[in-house]
Each structure stands twice: as C-alpha cells, then as structure tokens.
Scaffold this motif. Sequence first.
Motif: not given
Length: 155
Positions: A114-119
């Motif tokens: 999960k990076d910057h609220d995105q999977w």
Amino acid sequence: MKPMPCPCKSGQQYQNCCEPFHMQQEKPKTCEQLMRSRFSAFCLQLGEYLFNTYHIDYRGELTVAALSEASLDWKNLEIIATETHQQTGFVEFKAWYTQEGHLNCHHERSNFVKDHDQWLYCDGTFYPSEKSGKISRNDACPCGSGKKYKKCCGQ
C-alpha cells in the motif's frame, strides 16, 4: 448497456464490482480487491489500469501497450488464500485460461504494498503446473462453465 457479470467471478455485476476501480471512481480497499480488478482488467485488456496498479519499482520494461494485448483467453479466477496487513498483503490464486485450445492454470502468490493509500501489485511466486493439480474428466470444469471437464474444455 446490459449489465454483465464481473469477469473476476465475484458473483456481482461488473458495474458494482471492478468497474468503479477501472473507471478510477474508487480505489480497492484490500489487496484481494486489487487482485480481482487486475484479473478483470486482463480479461478486458485494460492495459492502462494494469500499468497504473503495478508498483513502479517492479514494472521493468512493461508498457501500457504490452499490457493491453489480448494474449490469453482468461476463463476463471479462484482465490485460494489472502492476507492483508496495514501496508502489505498477498493473494494466492489460480487463474484459468485457454491458449491454442488447451485449458491452462496460472497459479501465483502475488505480493502487494500500500503506497499513498493505494494498493499496488509488486511481484509474485509462480507455482509449477504440477502444484495446481490434475483435472479429472468428471471434475467440474475449472473454466467456470458449470459443466464437467470432459464435456467442456477437456474435449
């Protein structure tokens, strides 16, 4: 437009399942949702979505054009196991496809972050076809048709 079942085999209609992710109206909340939406994107040849949900550190030489090519006829998705933590997760799955008239299985344990609220998809461990199991003629066809293998893809 007539509602269609979602290619990810969730049992939901596409418009209520993976389409909001593909249209960037929502972000998948779990790595399994991302996995399912990526399977649907492969079915629908949505290369831009596949590229954008692939972690930048793992893309290598991949391009939107390459991910948009219709190389396989995807038939069914079977989720075997999933585990989601705060920033990492995995999904083990079997994705059934036909190629040159033969039913095949892509068996993978995919890793997600999960990076910057995105999977995002990172990479995976690919299992040999022997681990995926042999299909007996009287088994239900893994393509998802509901028919016996011998009356469907095993002909």
